[in-house]
Structure formats: structure tokens, C-alpha cells
Design a protein around this motif. Structure first.
Motif, PDB file in Angstrom:
ATOM      1  N   LEU A 151      -8.657  35.779  -5.909  1.00 42.74           N
ATOM      2  CA  LEU A 151      -9.800  36.091  -5.360  1.00 42.74           C
ATOM      3  C   LEU A 151     -10.307  37.294  -6.072  1.00 42.74           C
ATOM      4  N   LYS A 179     -17.416  32.206  -4.013  1.00 40.14           N
ATOM      5  CA  LYS A 179     -16.944  32.146  -2.762  1.00 40.14           C
ATOM      6  C   LYS A 179     -18.043  32.420  -1.604  1.00 40.14           C
ATOM      7  N   GLU A 193     -13.724  32.873  -6.701  1.00 41.66           N
ATOM      8  CA  GLU A 193     -12.277  32.363  -6.933  1.00 41.66           C
ATOM      9  C   GLU A 193     -12.125  32.138  -8.295  1.00 41.66           C
TER      10      GLU A 193
END
Length: 227
Positions: A151, A179, A193
Motif C-alpha cells: 500500500l 484503494k 495498492e
């Protein structure tokens, strides 16, 4: 005319006669093999654990689950009536502890299975089955997928060019997926992501030098994310 046998006679006979079937040697053998297999599970779990924080208490509980299950199965197999009562007693037990990792659930079922087969006297099945499961777990743990997810959290202001940022990030990743995105009082946050082409996080330093970007954070991602 023969003596009439009532249901209570059958009930009493089934409750009193079958307890003698369990000898001390059978109990010691079953619990001993269960203990050895439980220790085997203990070491395999410790060796293959890939989580963030290893919990020894959970690992010890796997060994104890095997032993407790073995005792229950020995008691159930010794008497039919007792098994009915034990099933009723165990049915009221509720476990509310959340299992965070799906692999922990696999090890719990493995420990329970070892206790069941050992209590039933199927020692060869327990030994061979545990060996095969351990080989599969170790092999899968050693196999490198090289497809780790991350992330990337970016903090930026109005002066940042989002399209340029995304192009710069996409050049370093096989996959880039938004995301979440939020913007409040001239300050925005973008969460992406990523599946990196190479395991190299140096591009994060490059992103922080972009105009308008105040902060960039890259973290490992296992799929447990809510926005």
C-alpha cells in the motif's frame, strides 16, 4: 420363558460394562503419541509462521488442543451413553475468539484431527497424515511467489499533479489500483495498492520530491484493508 430384558437393563449394561475396555497402556500410548504429534505441529507452526508477531501462547494451545481432543475421543469411544452426554455438554460451548490469520485456523483443525485419530487408535494415519501436511506447508512456505502487495499512501496539496504522480508510480509497478482517495481543506490523501516489478522501494524517495507531495509511505499489504 426367559427373563424379560427392559430398556433400563440395556441402558445400565452399556453404561457400566464398557469402561473396562480402556486400559492404562491404551491411555498412555494414545496421549503419548498425541503429545509427540502435537510437538511436531508446534515446531512446524513456529518454522513456517509468516505473520507480523509470533504468539507462543497460541502455539502452545495447539499442543493442548490435541491432548484435550484425544482425551474426549477416548472417553467417547469407551461408552456409548457417555458419548451422548458429552456431545450434549460440548454443544453448549461457544468460542468467540477471532482467528486473524486463516493459516492459524488450518493449524487448529490439524491439532484437532491429530487428537481425534490418536484417540481413535489410528496412529499410523495421524503420523503419515501429519508428515504429508508438514511437507506441504514447508514447501509452500519456501516457495517465493515474488508478487508481494504493498500500500502506498500519499499526502499532497493543490499544487500536486495527480496524473503525473500516477504515471510515475505505474512505471514502477506491474499493477496499480486506487484503494481510496480523500481531499479536505487543500490537503489530499491517496491510497494505492501496488504490485512492484522489482522489490525496490527507492522510487518512494523520488515521489516525495514531486511538487506538492508532503509525505509518502509504503507498507506491506495482506489484503486486510478497509476505508
Amino acid at each position: 420363558m426367559g427373563e424379560k430384558i427392559t430398556f433400563m437393563d440395556v441402558f445400565k449394561n452399556s453404561f457400566t460394562e464398557n469402561f473396562s475396555q480402556l486400559s492404562i497402556s491404551t491411555i498412555v500410548l494414545s496421549l503419548g503419541i498425541t503429545f509427540v504429534l502435537g510437538l511436531f505441529i508446534f515446531f512446524i507452526y513456529k518454522k513456517t509462521y509468516n505473520g507480523v508477531l509470533y504468539t507462543k501462547s497460541f502455539n502452545v494451545s495447539l499442543l493442548l488442543i490435541s491432548l484435550v481432543t484425544c482425551v474426549v475421543i477416548l472417553a467417547i469411544s469407551s461408552n456409548v451413553v457417555l458419548s451422548l452426554g458429552m456431545v450434549g455438554a460440548l454443544s453448549i460451548v461457544r468460542f468467540r475468539t477471532a482467528v486473524k490469520d486463516s493459516m492459524d485456523l488450518v493449524y487448529m483443525f490439524w491439532a484437532i484431527s491429530v487428537g481425534i485419530v490418536s484417540g481413535a487408535g489410528l496412529f499410523l494415519l495421524g503420523i503419515i497424515g501429519s508428515a504429508i501436511i508438514a511437507v506441504i506447508l514447508i514447501a509452500m512456505n519456501k516457495f517465493d511467489y515474488n508478487d508481494n502487495a504493498y500500500l502506498l499512501v500519499l499526502n499532497y496539496d493543490n499544487s500536486a499533479d495527480e496524473n503525473k504522480l500516477l504515471e510515475s508510480i505505474q512505471s514502477e509497478a506491474k499493477k496499480c489500483k486506487i484503494k481510496s482517495k480523500s481531499f479536505h481543506k487543500d490537503q489530499g490523501e491517496l491510497t494505492l495498492e501496488l504490485r512492484l516489478i522489482k522489490e525496490n522501494a527507492s522510487f518512494v524517495n523520488k515521489i516525495t520530491k514531486e511538487i506538492g507531495v508532503s509525505n509518502a509511505m509504503l507498507v506491506s499489504y495482506n489484503g486486510d484493508y478497509t476505508s
